[in-house]
Design a protein around this motif. Structure first.
Motif, mmCIF file in Angstrom:
data_model
loop_
_atom_site.group_PDB
_atom_site.id
_atom_site.type_symbol
_atom_site.label_atom_id
_atom_site.label_comp_id
_atom_site.label_asym_id
_atom_site.label_seq_id
_atom_site.Cartn_x
_atom_site.Cartn_y
_atom_site.Cartn_z
ATOM 1 N N THR A 128 4.012 -22.421 -21.049
ATOM 2 C CA THR A 128 5.464 -22.553 -21.248
ATOM 3 C C THR A 128 5.824 -22.630 -22.730
ATOM 4 O OG1 THR A 128 5.480 -24.971 -21.052
ATOM 5 C CG2 THR A 128 5.772 -23.712 -19.015
ATOM 6 N N GLY A 129 4.867 -23.057 -23.559
ATOM 7 C CA GLY A 129 5.111 -23.047 -25.007
ATOM 8 C C GLY A 129 5.406 -21.624 -25.473
ATOM 9 N N ARG A 183 16.488 -24.741 -22.500
ATOM 10 C CA ARG A 183 15.573 -25.397 -21.568
ATOM 11 C C ARG A 183 15.933 -25.068 -20.117
ATOM 12 N NH1 ARG A 183 12.254 -28.154 -24.406
ATOM 13 N NH2 ARG A 183 11.112 -28.608 -22.514
ATOM 14 N N ALA A 216 13.734 -25.327 -28.924
ATOM 15 C CA ALA A 216 13.364 -25.946 -27.646
ATOM 16 C C ALA A 216 14.193 -27.196 -27.341
ATOM 17 C CB ALA A 216 11.882 -26.296 -27.640
ATOM 18 N N ASP A 225 9.831 -33.046 -30.722
ATOM 19 C CA ASP A 225 9.551 -32.884 -29.284
ATOM 20 C C ASP A 225 9.631 -34.227 -28.546
ATOM 21 O OD1 ASP A 225 9.094 -30.227 -29.903
ATOM 22 O OD2 ASP A 225 6.915 -30.335 -29.759
ATOM 23 N N GLY A 239 2.526 -27.450 -21.143
ATOM 24 C CA GLY A 239 3.765 -27.591 -21.909
ATOM 25 C C GLY A 239 3.980 -29.007 -22.390
ATOM 26 N N ARG A 240 5.241 -29.432 -22.345
ATOM 27 C CA ARG A 240 5.592 -30.772 -22.810
ATOM 28 C C ARG A 240 6.246 -31.615 -21.717
ATOM 29 N NH1 ARG A 240 3.609 -28.116 -26.151
ATOM 30 N NH2 ARG A 240 3.640 -28.292 -28.425
ATOM 31 N N ASP A 241 6.908 -30.931 -20.782
ATOM 32 C CA ASP A 241 7.720 -31.632 -19.779
ATOM 33 C C ASP A 241 7.374 -31.171 -18.372
ATOM 34 O OD1 ASP A 241 8.585 -29.038 -20.087
ATOM 35 O OD2 ASP A 241 10.713 -29.505 -19.821
ATOM 36 N N ARG A 279 13.764 -35.675 -28.798
ATOM 37 C CA ARG A 279 14.966 -34.935 -28.372
ATOM 38 C C ARG A 279 15.544 -35.593 -27.114
ATOM 39 N NH1 ARG A 279 11.057 -30.152 -26.747
ATOM 40 N NH2 ARG A 279 10.495 -30.903 -24.700
ATOM 41 N N VAL A 331 10.344 -23.506 -33.714
ATOM 42 C CA VAL A 331 10.368 -23.592 -32.247
ATOM 43 C C VAL A 331 10.893 -24.927 -31.698
ATOM 44 C CG1 VAL A 331 7.913 -24.254 -31.981
ATOM 45 C CG2 VAL A 331 9.057 -23.052 -30.145
ATOM 46 N N SER A 332 10.622 -26.032 -32.369
ATOM 47 C CA SER A 332 11.063 -27.314 -31.806
ATOM 48 C C SER A 332 12.580 -27.435 -31.822
ATOM 49 C CB SER A 332 10.413 -28.482 -32.543
ATOM 50 O OG SER A 332 9.048 -28.550 -32.175
ATOM 51 N N TYR A 352 9.077 -20.815 -24.997
ATOM 52 C CA TYR A 352 9.962 -21.349 -26.050
ATOM 53 C C TYR A 352 9.737 -20.604 -27.363
ATOM 54 C CZ TYR A 352 11.298 -24.866 -22.734
ATOM 55 O OH TYR A 352 11.799 -25.471 -21.599
ATOM 56 N N ARG A 353 8.492 -20.224 -27.613
ATOM 57 C CA ARG A 353 8.199 -19.443 -28.826
ATOM 58 C C ARG A 353 8.870 -18.074 -28.746
ATOM 59 N NH1 ARG A 353 3.824 -20.986 -32.114
ATOM 60 N NH2 ARG A 353 3.026 -23.016 -31.506
ATOM 61 N N ARG A 406 6.814 -31.399 -35.427
ATOM 62 C CA ARG A 406 7.009 -31.010 -34.022
ATOM 63 C C ARG A 406 6.791 -32.195 -33.095
ATOM 64 N NH1 ARG A 406 4.233 -26.323 -31.549
ATOM 65 N NH2 ARG A 406 2.663 -26.265 -33.164
HETATM 66 O O1 DC Z 1 2.580 -25.392 -26.731
HETATM 67 P P1 DC Z 1 3.175 -24.777 -27.992
HETATM 68 O O2 DC Z 1 2.721 -25.458 -29.253
HETATM 69 O O3 DC Z 1 3.001 -23.304 -28.051
HETATM 70 O O4 DC Z 1 4.747 -25.056 -27.847
HETATM 71 C C1 DC Z 1 5.658 -24.689 -28.840
HETATM 72 C C2 DC Z 1 6.864 -25.606 -28.819
HETATM 73 O O5 DC Z 1 7.653 -25.352 -27.662
HETATM 74 C C3 DC Z 1 6.594 -27.097 -28.832
HETATM 75 O O6 DC Z 1 6.523 -27.630 -30.152
HETATM 76 C C4 DC Z 1 7.751 -27.673 -28.080
HETATM 77 C C5 DC Z 1 8.240 -26.554 -27.193
HETATM 78 N N1 DC Z 1 7.912 -26.737 -25.779
HETATM 79 C C6 DC Z 1 8.760 -27.495 -25.027
HETATM 80 O O7 DC Z 1 9.723 -28.046 -25.566
HETATM 81 N N2 DC Z 1 8.552 -27.626 -23.707
HETATM 82 C C7 DC Z 1 7.509 -27.040 -23.096
HETATM 83 N N3 DC Z 1 7.347 -27.177 -21.780
HETATM 84 C C8 DC Z 1 6.601 -26.284 -23.868
HETATM 85 C C9 DC Z 1 6.811 -26.168 -25.230
#
Ligand code: DC
Length: 238
Positions: free
Chosen positions: A40-41, A119, A113, A194, A139-141, A197, A109-110, A44-45, A190
């Protein structure tokens, strides 16, 4: 444990800080289980890449409203690459798998995102990709917002120094001219954006397994996570 059509499939969510090696492990695990892997990163990228190339974001400005107005014109897809063994990301039909991995994209990217409209669009697509389960999504979430009901949740962390060193080595190997200090700065910034937010901040789900891989190699991490996945699949099929 190879995918067996009679076995119930699960959702595996791998969240964590930047450059903790989530995607390396997630890809290996998906190949091993014959599950789909979704980075999923990369999504967002990809939106960030679009914003950079269409004049919505630069060092000087970020036209959030302009980008939001264009979101309907952004189509992302993953197309499986047999040689690489995972789905590469395409933006409006163009393969941008490599182009989104630069430090410049990482620097923006942050901010992109953190935009709730961005989102919302991504999460909708992620839910669709995972609707039949049998997926490893990083991912993150993912374990907190996208699939809070995921059967297995992993949360990966490591010291900022270790993560920066790994990312620095990776960028150098690809021939990018970068300084260690700017890679470390990007990682720390980041982490901060991240995690702080308003919409879907990076945090460990209460039921996620925490793995600090500061002193673990890939083989050790994979063995641990593979076992967690196998145990969970067995449990779900009992
Ligand atoms: O995993 P990555 O480093 O390629 O992700 C890039 C950015 O995308 C990360 O700094 C925050 C955002 N991101 C996000 O907000 N939610 C996700 N599910 C995945 C990535």
């Amino acid at each position: 444990m190879k995918n067996n059509i009679d076995l119930k499939k699960i959702i595996i969510a791998i969240d964590g800080y930047s450059s903790t090696g989530k995607s390396t492990i997630a890809k290996q695990l998906a190949t091993e289980l014959e599950y789909i892997y979704v980075d999923t990163g990369a999504m967002y990228r990809a939106v960030t890449y679009y914003a950079m190339h269409n004049g919505f974001i630069s060092e000087e400005h970020f036209d959030r409203e302009g980008l939001i107005a264009q979101l309907n014109n952004i189509e992302l897809s993953f197309i499986f690459n047999e040689d690489k063994g995972f789905g590469e990301i395409y933006l409006n039909g163009e393969n941008i798998e490599e182009a989104i991995r630069t430090l410049r994209v990482s620097n923006f990217v942050s901010a992109v995102a953190a935009v709730p409209e961005v989102r919302k669009m991504q999460v909708k697509q992620q839910l669709e990709l995972g609707k039949d389960k049998g997926i490893v999504m990083d991912g993150r979430d993912i374990g907190t917002v996208v699939f809070p009901e995921a059967e297995l949740k992993i949360f990966m962390t490591a010291s900022a120094d270790k993560r920066a060193q790994r990312r620095y080595d990776e960028l150098k190997t690809k021939g990018e001219k970068v300084q260690f200090a700017e890679v470390l700065k990007n990682i720390e910034e980041r982490d901060f954006i991240d995690s702080n937010r308003e919409d879907s901040p990076l945090k460990q789900a209460p039921d996620a397994v925490l793995i600090d891989n500061s002193n673990m190699n890939i083989k050790e991490q994979f063995a641990l996570i593979r076992q967690l996945a196998v145990d969970k699949i067995k449990q779900v099929n009992n």
